[in-house]
Design an enzyme around this catalytic site. Structure first.
Site, mmCIF file in Angstrom:
data_model
loop_
_atom_site.group_PDB
_atom_site.id
_atom_site.type_symbol
_atom_site.label_atom_id
_atom_site.label_comp_id
_atom_site.label_asym_id
_atom_site.label_seq_id
_atom_site.Cartn_x
_atom_site.Cartn_y
_atom_site.Cartn_z
ATOM 1 N N HIS A 206 27.012 -89.716 -7.721
ATOM 2 C CA HIS A 206 26.505 -89.626 -6.346
ATOM 3 C C HIS A 206 27.424 -90.245 -5.305
ATOM 4 O O HIS A 206 27.163 -90.144 -4.109
ATOM 5 C CB HIS A 206 25.120 -90.279 -6.238
HETATM 6 C C1 UD1 Z 1 23.009 -94.824 -0.977
HETATM 7 C C2 UD1 Z 1 23.947 -96.023 -0.920
HETATM 8 C C3 UD1 Z 1 24.723 -96.155 -2.219
HETATM 9 C C4 UD1 Z 1 23.777 -96.189 -3.398
HETATM 10 C C5 UD1 Z 1 22.903 -94.947 -3.354
HETATM 11 C C6 UD1 Z 1 21.927 -94.887 -4.495
HETATM 12 C C7 UD1 Z 1 24.793 -96.551 1.322
HETATM 13 C C8 UD1 Z 1 25.994 -96.545 2.193
HETATM 14 N N1 UD1 Z 1 24.915 -95.899 0.156
HETATM 15 O O1 UD1 Z 1 23.831 -93.651 -1.075
HETATM 16 O O2 UD1 Z 1 25.461 -97.355 -2.208
HETATM 17 O O3 UD1 Z 1 24.512 -96.243 -4.590
HETATM 18 O O4 UD1 Z 1 22.187 -94.942 -2.118
HETATM 19 O O5 UD1 Z 1 21.281 -93.646 -4.514
HETATM 20 O O6 UD1 Z 1 23.796 -97.126 1.679
HETATM 21 N N2 UD1 Z 1 18.800 -87.790 0.495
HETATM 22 C C9 UD1 Z 1 17.654 -87.093 0.182
HETATM 23 N N3 UD1 Z 1 16.529 -87.800 -0.153
HETATM 24 C C10 UD1 Z 1 16.525 -89.166 -0.190
HETATM 25 C C11 UD1 Z 1 17.699 -89.857 0.149
HETATM 26 C C12 UD1 Z 1 18.828 -89.164 0.474
HETATM 27 O O7 UD1 Z 1 17.614 -85.864 0.200
HETATM 28 O O8 UD1 Z 1 15.481 -89.768 -0.509
HETATM 29 C C13 UD1 Z 1 20.024 -87.026 0.830
HETATM 30 C C14 UD1 Z 1 20.213 -86.780 2.313
HETATM 31 O O9 UD1 Z 1 20.779 -85.532 2.477
HETATM 32 C C15 UD1 Z 1 21.213 -87.862 2.695
HETATM 33 C C16 UD1 Z 1 22.038 -88.003 1.426
HETATM 34 O O10 UD1 Z 1 21.135 -87.748 0.364
HETATM 35 O O11 UD1 Z 1 21.979 -87.529 3.809
HETATM 36 C C17 UD1 Z 1 22.647 -89.349 1.258
HETATM 37 O O12 UD1 Z 1 21.680 -90.405 1.370
HETATM 38 P P1 UD1 Z 1 22.121 -91.847 1.925
HETATM 39 O O13 UD1 Z 1 20.979 -92.766 1.930
HETATM 40 O O14 UD1 Z 1 22.900 -91.698 3.182
HETATM 41 O O15 UD1 Z 1 23.201 -92.349 0.866
HETATM 42 P P2 UD1 Z 1 23.253 -92.212 -0.727
HETATM 43 O O16 UD1 Z 1 24.316 -91.239 -1.065
HETATM 44 O O17 UD1 Z 1 21.916 -92.017 -1.341
#
Ligand code: UD1
Length: 376
Positions: A206
């Site tokens: 991820h």
């Molecule tokens: C975040 C953390 C990362 C951690 C990871 C665990 C930061 C900078 N990164 O990354 O360190 O290892 O979480 O999972 O804080 N999305 C969904 N549903 C959700 C959450 C996210 O669809 O419940 C999708 C969205 O399109 C979003 C993307 O995933 O834009 C990324 O989510 P985000 O919270 O920005 O960062 P992670 O990649 O999950």
């Protein structure tokens, strides 16, 4: 009574806060407030963890959701400031290195509220990695730096941190693992997936640097597909990764290799049941490097560096980078019986949260307990 506010937001936060919340309730008279920023909002990325870990429902849910780093962090800061002003805490406790962590750290320090950082001192020394920026800033602002391993103490000291702020407490994530292992062992996950113990591998990906560029992700999937020619690979797919796979036609890797099996993100207990009996784990997650080390399961980290070097020096982890050929060779070695077993590092003993609770109580002057944690 003095209040501690805990901040959670993203999946890897929940298993760190659960044991701390429990230990504070059992060992101190402190009042606790749980604030969920809503950085992760899918039921499979958030709600299921509260049930699995016995965490109470958040007292405050900010519902921030996704966005660019600036948007997400800024929205959290605005809302957190309101919460801290409405419920003035004696201490704010943050864990890990996600955007929710740095947002809370910035607001807390500007309001002059003491800040504790659990999992302080880890460094990947990749200056542009978002988590590294979050770790550096949060540590700089924290009054209590609670470290999971001695290398973290050394990193902080090298940066000129006052040793009095550093407390080696051990790995709180492993508290959750030890507390949940028995329950996880009873779950029918392997049977439901048609797997036999030690007869399969698990993969998770991820990190933006691994999944946002379809070429890099395609290379990684090609290596994992090679592993799947030797044994089934279960691949719980993070929403960020799923999006890139479907937008860039990378589903072909799964169509061509039926034993490479994508599944929905799993709950904490189901995933623990799965990884504990895996023959091999391939991952770019930080927490999973630690969990496999605690369980003695061979782990290949698909990144160029790790902020958790103790999992390599003492544990079952090997950092193999993102070159598909190198990953294939490393996986073949493990499957041919040369996987690392390692040993469990110091203070990864299931009692880190107790040390943290005692430290908080003593820092806030509410309890006269001896501190078990060793100062740097
Ligand atoms: C975040 C953390 C990362 C951690 C990871 C665990 C930061 C900078 N990164 O990354 O360190 O290892 O979480 O999972 O804080 N999305 C969904 N549903 C959700 C959450 C996210 O669809 O419940 C999708 C969205 O399109 C979003 C993307 O995933 O834009 C990324 O989510 P985000 O919270 O920005 O960062 P992670 O990649 O999950």
């Amino acid at each position: 009574m003095k209040k501690v506010i805990h901040i959670v937001g993203a999946r890897p936060n929940f298993m760190k806060v659960a044991p701390i919340y429990r230990a504070i309730a059992e060992r101190t008279p402190l009042e606790q407030i749980l604030v969920h920023t809503g950085q992760h909002y899918d039921a499979k990325m958030s709600d299921v963890f509260f049930a699995d870990l016995g965490l109470p429902a958040p007292d405050v849910h900010l519902g921030i959701g996704s966005g660019s780093h600036a948007q997400q962090t800024a929205r959290m800061m605005v809302e957190l400031e309101k919460v801290f002003l409405a419920h003035p805490p004696a201490l704010v406790s943050v864990v890990g290195d996600v955007n929710s962590t740095i947002a809370a750290a910035l607001v807390t320090s500007k309001l002059g509220i003491p800040l504790a950082h659990v999992e302080a001192g880890l460094r990947s020394y990749s200056p542009h990695q978002p988590e590294e920026i979050n770790r550096l800033v949060t540590d700089r602002l924290s009054d209590l730096l609670l470290t999971p391993s001695r290398d973290a103490d050394a990193n902080l000291l090298k940066e000129g941190t006052d040793p009095a702020r550093i407390h080696f407490v051990g790995n709180v994530m492993i508290d959750s693992l030890f507390a949940s292992r028995e329950k996880a062992d009873k779950l029918p996950v392997l049977k439901d997936l048609g797997l036999i113990p030690h007869g399969y591998a698990v993969c998770t990906l991820h990190r933006p640097s691994n999944v946002d560029d379809p070429k890099t992700l395609g290379g990684l999937l090609s290596a994992v597909a090679h592993v799947a020619t030797r044994l089934p690979v279960i691949f719980p797919v993070h929403p960020r990764t799923r999006k890139v796979i479907s937008e860039h036609g990378l589903n072909t890797w799964f169509e061509r290799t039926p034993s490479l099996r994508p599944v929905e993100p799993m709950g904490y207990l189901d995933f623990l049941a799965l990884t504990s009996k895996a023959r091999l784990v391939l991952t770019d997650s930080g927490g999973l490097q630690e969990e496999t080390t605690a369980m003695g399961v061979p782990c290949l980290t698909l990144r160029e560096q790790t902020e958790r070097p103790i999992t390599v020096e003492e544990g079952s982890n090997e950092v193999v980078g993102t070159d598909p050929v190198r990953i294939r060779l490393a996986a073949d070695r493990v499957l041919d019986g040369e996987g690392k077993q390692g040993r469990v590092p110091e203070f990864w003993d299931g009692r880190a949260a107790e040390r943290i609770a005692d430290l908080f109580a003593s820092f806030l002057g509410v309890e006269d307990r001896p501190i078990q944690a060793a100062s740097a």
